[in-house]
Motif scaffolding. Structure first.
Motif, PDB file in Angstrom:
ATOM      1  N   TYR A 102       0.719  -1.250  -0.213  1.00  0.00           N
ATOM      2  CA  TYR A 102      -0.065  -0.042  -0.258  1.00  0.00           C
ATOM      3  C   TYR A 102       0.745   1.149   0.004  1.00  0.00           C
ATOM      4  O   TYR A 102       0.310   2.370  -0.262  1.00  0.00           O
ATOM      5  N   GLY A 103       2.142   1.033   0.224  1.00  0.00           N
ATOM      6  CA  GLY A 103       3.134   2.214   0.501  1.00  0.00           C
ATOM      7  C   GLY A 103       2.469   3.131   1.602  1.00  0.00           C
ATOM      8  O   GLY A 103       2.680   4.339   1.529  1.00  0.00           O
ATOM      9  N   GLU A 104       1.744   2.344   2.614  1.00  0.00           N
ATOM     10  CA  GLU A 104       1.270   3.044   3.714  1.00  0.00           C
ATOM     11  C   GLU A 104       1.195   2.179   4.996  1.00  0.00           C
ATOM     12  O   GLU A 104       1.457   1.112   4.881  1.00  0.00           O
ATOM     13  N   ASN A 105       0.977   2.901   6.121  1.00  0.00           N
ATOM     14  CA  ASN A 105       0.758   1.922   7.508  1.00  0.00           C
ATOM     15  C   ASN A 105      -0.311   0.961   7.296  1.00  0.00           C
ATOM     16  O   ASN A 105      -1.403   1.308   6.297  1.00  0.00           O
ATOM     17  N   HIS A 106      -0.283   0.022   7.695  1.00  0.00           N
ATOM     18  CA  HIS A 106      -1.303  -1.162   7.781  1.00  0.00           C
ATOM     19  C   HIS A 106      -1.391  -1.888   9.159  1.00  0.00           C
ATOM     20  O   HIS A 106      -0.372  -1.741   9.923  1.00  0.00           O
ATOM     21  N   ALA A 130      14.118  -5.979   4.997  1.00  0.00           N
ATOM     22  CA  ALA A 130      13.769  -6.795   4.017  1.00  0.00           C
ATOM     23  C   ALA A 130      14.552  -8.148   4.204  1.00  0.00           C
ATOM     24  O   ALA A 130      14.108  -9.433   3.418  1.00  0.00           O
ATOM     25  N   ALA A 131      15.479  -8.511   4.874  1.00  0.00           N
ATOM     26  CA  ALA A 131      16.194  -9.911   5.057  1.00  0.00           C
ATOM     27  C   ALA A 131      17.081  -9.606   6.484  1.00  0.00           C
ATOM     28  O   ALA A 131      17.200  -8.715   6.993  1.00  0.00           O
ATOM     29  N   GLY A 132      17.576 -10.907   6.694  1.00  0.00           N
ATOM     30  CA  GLY A 132      18.354 -10.892   8.007  1.00  0.00           C
ATOM     31  C   GLY A 132      19.691 -10.113   7.916  1.00  0.00           C
ATOM     32  O   GLY A 132      19.795  -9.344   8.818  1.00  0.00           O
ATOM     33  N   GLY A 270       9.241 -14.476   9.079  1.00  0.00           N
ATOM     34  CA  GLY A 270       8.362 -14.311   7.852  1.00  0.00           C
ATOM     35  C   GLY A 270       7.597 -15.220   7.176  1.00  0.00           C
ATOM     36  O   GLY A 270       6.787 -15.069   6.397  1.00  0.00           O
ATOM     37  N   GLY A 271       7.516 -16.285   8.069  1.00  0.00           N
ATOM     38  CA  GLY A 271       6.625 -17.350   7.539  1.00  0.00           C
ATOM     39  C   GLY A 271       6.887 -18.167   6.151  1.00  0.00           C
ATOM     40  O   GLY A 271       6.288 -18.751   5.542  1.00  0.00           O
ATOM     41  N   GLY A 272       8.136 -17.672   5.820  1.00  0.00           N
ATOM     42  CA  GLY A 272       8.378 -18.338   4.349  1.00  0.00           C
ATOM     43  C   GLY A 272       8.635 -17.051   3.318  1.00  0.00           C
ATOM     44  O   GLY A 272       9.089 -17.492   2.228  1.00  0.00           O
ATOM     45  N   LEU A 273       8.184 -15.753   3.657  1.00  0.00           N
ATOM     46  CA  LEU A 273       8.363 -14.819   2.634  1.00  0.00           C
ATOM     47  C   LEU A 273       9.455 -14.000   3.336  1.00  0.00           C
ATOM     48  O   LEU A 273       9.883 -14.002   4.407  1.00  0.00           O
ATOM     49  N   PRO A 274      10.152 -13.300   2.411  1.00  0.00           N
ATOM     50  CA  PRO A 274      11.568 -12.542   2.976  1.00  0.00           C
ATOM     51  C   PRO A 274      11.440 -11.285   3.834  1.00  0.00           C
ATOM     52  O   PRO A 274      10.325 -10.564   3.666  1.00  0.00           O
ATOM     53  N   GLY A 302      13.284   1.815   3.052  1.00  0.00           N
ATOM     54  CA  GLY A 302      13.308   0.060   2.381  1.00  0.00           C
ATOM     55  C   GLY A 302      11.936  -0.113   1.925  1.00  0.00           C
ATOM     56  O   GLY A 302      10.984  -0.078   2.714  1.00  0.00           O
ATOM     57  N   THR A 303      11.994  -0.311   0.594  1.00  0.00           N
ATOM     58  CA  THR A 303      10.868  -0.487  -0.115  1.00  0.00           C
ATOM     59  C   THR A 303       9.894  -1.571   0.601  1.00  0.00           C
ATOM     60  O   THR A 303       8.863  -1.403   0.580  1.00  0.00           O
ATOM     61  N   TRP A 304      10.642  -2.767   0.941  1.00  0.00           N
ATOM     62  CA  TRP A 304       9.905  -3.840   1.283  1.00  0.00           C
ATOM     63  C   TRP A 304       9.645  -4.013   2.959  1.00  0.00           C
ATOM     64  O   TRP A 304       8.891  -4.982   3.486  1.00  0.00           O
ATOM     65  N   ASN A 305       9.901  -3.046   3.648  1.00  0.00           N
ATOM     66  CA  ASN A 305       9.705  -3.010   5.018  1.00  0.00           C
ATOM     67  C   ASN A 305       8.181  -3.377   5.459  1.00  0.00           C
ATOM     68  O   ASN A 305       7.618  -2.555   5.168  1.00  0.00           O
ATOM     69  N   ALA A 306       8.166  -4.515   6.070  1.00  0.00           N
ATOM     70  CA  ALA A 306       6.890  -4.683   6.582  1.00  0.00           C
ATOM     71  C   ALA A 306       5.753  -4.669   5.550  1.00  0.00           C
ATOM     72  O   ALA A 306       4.741  -4.337   5.733  1.00  0.00           O
ATOM     73  N   ASN A 307       6.030  -5.092   4.173  1.00  0.00           N
ATOM     74  CA  ASN A 307       5.073  -4.946   3.122  1.00  0.00           C
ATOM     75  C   ASN A 307       3.879  -5.870   3.475  1.00  0.00           C
ATOM     76  O   ASN A 307       4.056  -7.048   4.058  1.00  0.00           O
ATOM     77  N   PRO A 308       2.708  -5.554   3.240  1.00  0.00           N
ATOM     78  CA  PRO A 308       1.508  -6.328   3.617  1.00  0.00           C
ATOM     79  C   PRO A 308       1.656  -7.922   3.487  1.00  0.00           C
ATOM     80  O   PRO A 308       1.122  -9.011   4.278  1.00  0.00           O
ATOM     81  N   LEU A 309       2.302  -8.037   2.241  1.00  0.00           N
ATOM     82  CA  LEU A 309       2.086  -9.736   1.797  1.00  0.00           C
ATOM     83  C   LEU A 309       3.004 -10.413   2.985  1.00  0.00           C
ATOM     84  O   LEU A 309       2.599 -11.371   3.156  1.00  0.00           O
ATOM     85  N   THR A 310       4.307  -9.876   3.077  1.00  0.00           N
ATOM     86  CA  THR A 310       5.017 -10.668   3.986  1.00  0.00           C
ATOM     87  C   THR A 310       4.478 -10.790   5.214  1.00  0.00           C
ATOM     88  O   THR A 310       4.486 -11.742   5.989  1.00  0.00           O
TER      89      THR A 310
END
Ligand code: PLP
Length: 460
Positions: A102-106, A130-132, A270-274, A302-310
């Motif tokens: 979303y490019g937003e908080n969620h 986004a990664a370890g 991440g249950g299997g997502l990065p 970081g684009t992928w920080n806490a992205n909703p899918l992960t």
């Protein structure tokens, strides 16, 4: 080591090529794109190549040629629930339909952080990335700002990522001017370095070096580290990228009873997502507060920080980790394999032992002590020997032997278990292991230094 040129080895290679024709074709294509012998991760480089996998479920996966494997790579350790756990799949599918990013908080990111801090009590704050290895880099930066120091103290053979200040010292192309390594389990050397008063952060891997402790960390040494760091003004971070939520809901910290200032997590979280995250003491995270003075502010993007899918996968998986059942199931299957595997090694007169919790490592070499606790110790205390570099060709040969018998490992001597591995998997793996070792014995690939008169007696 004779394996390379022996008729058995050649036959194995030919059998592999015959039963992996589709993978061979994919490998030829991959060679055009990927400089690392067609692989996209150094550990997936293999001679001739690893299988090209089409799908996975539970403890199993299948390749383009229809070969089935019991999987012990388990997403490089990320899949304590096994492949495609229904609850995680459902959460990801639902979230995918609602939007990837979303490019937003969620709200999922909040639920995820709440679950993490319930399991890991030190997590007063959680910062997703986004990664370890990103988490380790962030921990370093936070520690530098908090302490006003630059240097980082690490323990030899501990793996934290491939970035400059994380990779083994002296790795070609890396710059690590401010990093010092001391030998793992050497309390005096650690203390001597900390006394210099220059270290922002002391960083160690949960469980010991390599995948939860191929070289186990000595528990007494481990328990001394927080206080040693504290008295010398250094922050202490445990890298729980592998052990976090795999070893126990509270990770290695819970098992060892150690409270660091910071911990880094990734993989299972991440249950299997990065993903990756730094967790820990609230005051250390104040540098992320936008009201911090500019010279003390960490601007963490970081684009992928806490992205909703992960986050959806992370929430679904972490909800299942809370009661510790998946971790116990994985460890129980691993224990059955480990203990029977040790009997097998004794019966075959091979000098070596399995050790580890839900990740089981095969050690080959002299047995310094046979009364070690295989959950926390190993038959040798010599890191070089435990890392097995001397017997690398043998462990590579074992990896191929196992692959041909439907058992996939990242290295011949590393078995990453999940809650999806059941008794039938363990028995089938033991039988594949027995056939593989017998074949290696027959072809003379197991050197005399690793043979014992039967019944086997411990060395020394
Ligand atoms: C202990 C440890 N820390 C950090 C990392 C790096 O994590 P990532 O590959 O997600 O960057 C790894 C990867 O295997 C690891 O084993």
């Amino acid at each position: 080591m004779p394996a390379k040129s022996s008729p058995d080895h050649d036959r194995l290679q030919q059998d592999y090529l015959n039963s992996h024709r589709g993978s061979a074709a994919s490998h030829r294509q991959a060679l055009r794109h990927f400089a690392a012998a067609g692989a996209t991760h150094m550990i997936r480089v293999a001679d001739p190549f690893r299988p090209y996998v089409t799908h996975a479920a539970g403890s199993r996966k299948w390749d383009v040629d229809g070969n089935e494997y019991i999987d012990y790579t388990m997403g490089h350790g990320a899949l304590i629930l096994g492949h495609s756990h229904p609850a995680v799949v459902a959460a990801v599918q639902q979230q995918a339909a609602k939007g990837f990013h979303y490019g937003e908080n969620h709200q999922l990111e909040i639920r995820w952080a709440e679950l993490i801090s319930r399991m890991m009590p030190i997590a007063e704050r959680v910062e997703f990335c986004a990664a370890g290895q990103e988490a380790n880099l962030l921990a370093i930066r936070l520690a530098r700002l908090f302490t006003g120091r630059r240097r980082i103290l690490r323990l030899t053979q501990n793996y934290h990522g491939w970035a400059d200040e994380l990779v083994a010292l002296g790795a070609p192309g890396s710059v690590a001017e401010y990093v010092t390594e001391v030998p793992l389990n050497d309390r005096r050397a650690t203390e001597r370095e900390l006394q210099h008063g220059q270290y922002a952060l002391l960083l160690s891997e949960g469980g010991g070096a390599h995948m939860a402790g191929q070289v186990p960390i000595d528990l007494e040494f481990q328990r001394a580290l927080p206080e040693l760091a504290r008295v010398h003004g250094t922050l202490y971070c445990i890298d729980e990228v592998v052990t976090g939520f795999r070893d126990a809901p509270g990770g290695w910290q819970e098992l060892s009873g150690v409270t660091p200032d910071l911990a880094t997590i990734g993989k299972c979280a991440g249950g299997g997502l990065p993903m990756g995250a730094v967790v820990g003491r609230a005051d250390v995270f104040e540098a992320l507060n936008p009201s911090a003075p500019p010279e003390r502010l960490v601007r963490h993007a970081g684009t992928w920080n806490a992205n909703p899918l992960t986050a959806s996968a992370g929430v679904a998986a972490c909800s299942l980790y809370l009661d510790g059942r998946p971790q116990q199931q994985a460890a129980a299957a691993a224990r059955r394999f480990r203990d029977s595997g040790n009997q097998l090694l004794r019966d075959l007169g091979i000098r070596g032992r399995f050790h580890g919790r839900s990740i089981v490592h095969l050690y080959l070499g002299p047995i310094e002590r046979d009364n070690f606790d295989p959950d926390f110790g190993a038959p040798s205390t010599e890191p070089g020997q435990l890392l097995g570099t001397e017997y690398l060709p043998l462990s590579t040969a074992l990896k191929m032997q196992l692959l041909m018998r439907g058992v996939a490992t990242l290295r011949g001597g590393m078995f990453i278990f999940s809650a999806a591995h059941d008794q039938a998997d363990v028995e089938q793996t033991l039988s594949a292991l027995q056939d593989s070792l017998q074949s290696l014995l027959r072809e003379g690939s197991i050197p005399a230094t690793l043979r014992t008169p039967r019944p086997e007696a411990p060395d020394g």
